[in-house]
Design a protein around this motif. Structure first.
Motif, PDB file in Angstrom:
ATOM      1  N   GLU A  14      38.328  30.486  37.641  1.00 53.05           N
ATOM      2  CA  GLU A  14      39.474  29.625  36.676  1.00 53.05           C
ATOM      3  C   GLU A  14      40.296  31.204  36.333  1.00 53.05           C
ATOM      4  O   GLU A  14      41.402  30.615  35.766  1.00 53.05           O
ATOM      5  CB  GLU A  14      38.860  29.096  35.631  1.00 53.05           C
ATOM      6  CG  GLU A  14      38.235  30.088  34.500  1.00 53.05           C
ATOM      7  CD  GLU A  14      36.657  30.387  34.735  1.00 53.05           C
ATOM      8  OE1 GLU A  14      36.037  30.795  34.080  1.00 53.05           O
ATOM      9  OE2 GLU A  14      36.481  30.119  36.052  1.00 53.05           O
ATOM     10  N   ARG A  29      34.887  28.317  46.826  1.00 52.89           N
ATOM     11  CA  ARG A  29      34.998  26.763  47.207  1.00 52.89           C
ATOM     12  C   ARG A  29      34.240  26.576  48.447  1.00 52.89           C
ATOM     13  O   ARG A  29      33.982  25.506  48.451  1.00 52.89           O
ATOM     14  CB  ARG A  29      36.693  26.669  47.486  1.00 52.89           C
ATOM     15  CG  ARG A  29      37.431  26.687  45.888  1.00 52.89           C
ATOM     16  CD  ARG A  29      38.635  26.187  46.169  1.00 52.89           C
ATOM     17  NE  ARG A  29      39.485  27.209  46.948  1.00 52.89           N
ATOM     18  CZ  ARG A  29      40.181  28.206  46.353  1.00 52.89           C
ATOM     19  NH1 ARG A  29      40.008  28.512  44.863  1.00 52.89           N
ATOM     20  NH2 ARG A  29      40.867  29.040  47.032  1.00 52.89           N
ATOM     21  N   TRP A  32      30.902  25.570  47.488  1.00 57.92           N
ATOM     22  CA  TRP A  32      30.953  24.178  47.142  1.00 57.92           C
ATOM     23  C   TRP A  32      30.767  23.176  48.182  1.00 57.92           C
ATOM     24  O   TRP A  32      30.195  22.248  48.051  1.00 57.92           O
ATOM     25  CB  TRP A  32      32.190  23.789  46.084  1.00 57.92           C
ATOM     26  CG  TRP A  32      32.527  24.588  44.970  1.00 57.92           C
ATOM     27  CD1 TRP A  32      31.439  25.548  44.086  1.00 57.92           C
ATOM     28  CD2 TRP A  32      33.470  24.608  43.994  1.00 57.92           C
ATOM     29  NE1 TRP A  32      31.979  25.890  43.016  1.00 57.92           N
ATOM     30  CE2 TRP A  32      33.172  25.629  42.980  1.00 57.92           C
ATOM     31  CE3 TRP A  32      34.749  24.331  44.172  1.00 57.92           C
ATOM     32  CZ2 TRP A  32      34.388  25.648  41.997  1.00 57.92           C
ATOM     33  CZ3 TRP A  32      35.663  24.274  43.117  1.00 57.92           C
ATOM     34  CH2 TRP A  32      35.464  25.085  42.341  1.00 57.92           C
ATOM     35  N   PRO A  38      27.034  24.400  42.668  1.00 63.14           N
ATOM     36  CA  PRO A  38      27.596  23.306  42.004  1.00 63.14           C
ATOM     37  C   PRO A  38      29.155  23.624  41.603  1.00 63.14           C
ATOM     38  O   PRO A  38      29.394  24.721  41.627  1.00 63.14           O
ATOM     39  CB  PRO A  38      27.023  23.069  40.879  1.00 63.14           C
ATOM     40  CG  PRO A  38      26.250  24.495  40.406  1.00 63.14           C
ATOM     41  CD  PRO A  38      26.183  25.270  41.899  1.00 63.14           C
ATOM     42  N   GLU A  39      29.961  22.482  41.858  1.00 63.71           N
ATOM     43  CA  GLU A  39      31.413  22.698  41.868  1.00 63.71           C
ATOM     44  C   GLU A  39      31.812  23.254  40.466  1.00 63.71           C
ATOM     45  O   GLU A  39      32.805  23.728  40.307  1.00 63.71           O
ATOM     46  CB  GLU A  39      32.169  21.382  41.932  1.00 63.71           C
ATOM     47  CG  GLU A  39      32.178  20.925  43.444  1.00 63.71           C
ATOM     48  CD  GLU A  39      32.842  19.817  43.887  1.00 63.71           C
ATOM     49  OE1 GLU A  39      33.847  19.843  43.382  1.00 63.71           O
ATOM     50  OE2 GLU A  39      32.190  19.216  44.842  1.00 63.71           O
ATOM     51  N   SER A  40      30.619  23.318  39.395  1.00 59.76           N
ATOM     52  CA  SER A  40      31.126  23.904  38.034  1.00 59.76           C
ATOM     53  C   SER A  40      30.750  25.331  37.714  1.00 59.76           C
ATOM     54  O   SER A  40      31.060  25.763  37.066  1.00 59.76           O
ATOM     55  CB  SER A  40      30.053  23.180  36.942  1.00 59.76           C
ATOM     56  OG  SER A  40      28.717  23.351  37.608  1.00 59.76           O
ATOM     57  N   GLN A  41      30.127  25.889  39.073  1.00 60.32           N
ATOM     58  CA  GLN A  41      29.976  27.249  39.158  1.00 60.32           C
ATOM     59  C   GLN A  41      31.221  28.015  39.581  1.00 60.32           C
ATOM     60  O   GLN A  41      31.430  27.934  40.636  1.00 60.32           O
ATOM     61  CB  GLN A  41      28.745  27.560  40.060  1.00 60.32           C
ATOM     62  CG  GLN A  41      28.485  28.998  40.269  1.00 60.32           C
ATOM     63  CD  GLN A  41      28.209  29.855  38.939  1.00 60.32           C
ATOM     64  OE1 GLN A  41      28.988  30.176  38.351  1.00 60.32           O
ATOM     65  NE2 GLN A  41      27.037  29.763  38.665  1.00 60.32           N
ATOM     66  N   THR A  42      31.734  28.741  38.701  1.00 61.90           N
ATOM     67  CA  THR A  42      32.855  29.667  38.858  1.00 61.90           C
ATOM     68  C   THR A  42      32.641  31.157  39.278  1.00 61.90           C
ATOM     69  O   THR A  42      33.464  31.811  39.589  1.00 61.90           O
ATOM     70  CB  THR A  42      33.774  29.481  37.760  1.00 61.90           C
ATOM     71  OG1 THR A  42      33.428  30.253  36.817  1.00 61.90           O
ATOM     72  CG2 THR A  42      34.166  28.160  37.515  1.00 61.90           C
ATOM     73  N   TYR A  90      46.093  23.177  41.593  1.00 60.73           N
ATOM     74  CA  TYR A  90      45.600  24.056  40.369  1.00 60.73           C
ATOM     75  C   TYR A  90      46.586  25.510  40.527  1.00 60.73           C
ATOM     76  O   TYR A  90      47.431  25.827  39.460  1.00 60.73           O
ATOM     77  CB  TYR A  90      44.320  24.270  40.207  1.00 60.73           C
ATOM     78  CG  TYR A  90      44.210  25.234  39.132  1.00 60.73           C
ATOM     79  CD1 TYR A  90      43.864  24.749  37.797  1.00 60.73           C
ATOM     80  CD2 TYR A  90      43.697  26.741  39.403  1.00 60.73           C
ATOM     81  CE1 TYR A  90      43.414  25.841  36.935  1.00 60.73           C
ATOM     82  CE2 TYR A  90      43.444  27.517  38.576  1.00 60.73           C
ATOM     83  CZ  TYR A  90      43.307  26.935  37.369  1.00 60.73           C
ATOM     84  OH  TYR A  90      42.878  27.917  36.087  1.00 60.73           O
TER      85      TYR A  90
END
Length: 108
Positions: A14, A29, A32, A38-42, A90
């Motif tokens: 982010e 990505r 993911w 998990p898609e929450s892991q950045t 985004y």
């Protein structure tokens, strides 16, 4: 100085430049897509060793498909499309201009 370099960590998807349209952003990505993260892991706060380990896993996951989206099974191809469509949206909202990337490549 060496200690400073070894302590550098990733800023997180982010907070990455170009809205995350970077090699590390792509790596996250893709992780993911393959369910490696998990898609929450950045990956915010990850060190280079952790990023490299993820790269190795993602590369292995791509191998059966020749690293080509077109060879992914339908469910993975659809997931890839959804993740990357959202990423492009985004990134554009955050100032990324793909035309500038093309110009940079041409000027190298």
């Amino acid at each position: 100085m060496e200690k400073e370099m070894s302590q550098k960590t990733y800023v997180g998807l982010e907070n990455d430049i170009n809205g995350g349209m970077t090699p590390t952003g792509t790596l996250i990505r893709d992780a993911w897509v393959f369910g490696l993260l998990p898609e929450s892991q950045t990956c915010k706060g990850w060190n280079a060793g952790q990023i490299q380990a993820l790269y190795d896993k993602v590369s292995k996951a791509w191998e059966p498909y020749g690293h080509l989206v077109s060879l992914l099974p339908p469910e993975l191809r659809e997931k890839h499309q959804q993740i990357y469509d959202a990423a492009v949206e985004y990134a554009r909202k955050n100032g990324w201009d793909p035309e500038l990337d093309i110009l940079d490549e041409e000027n190298r």
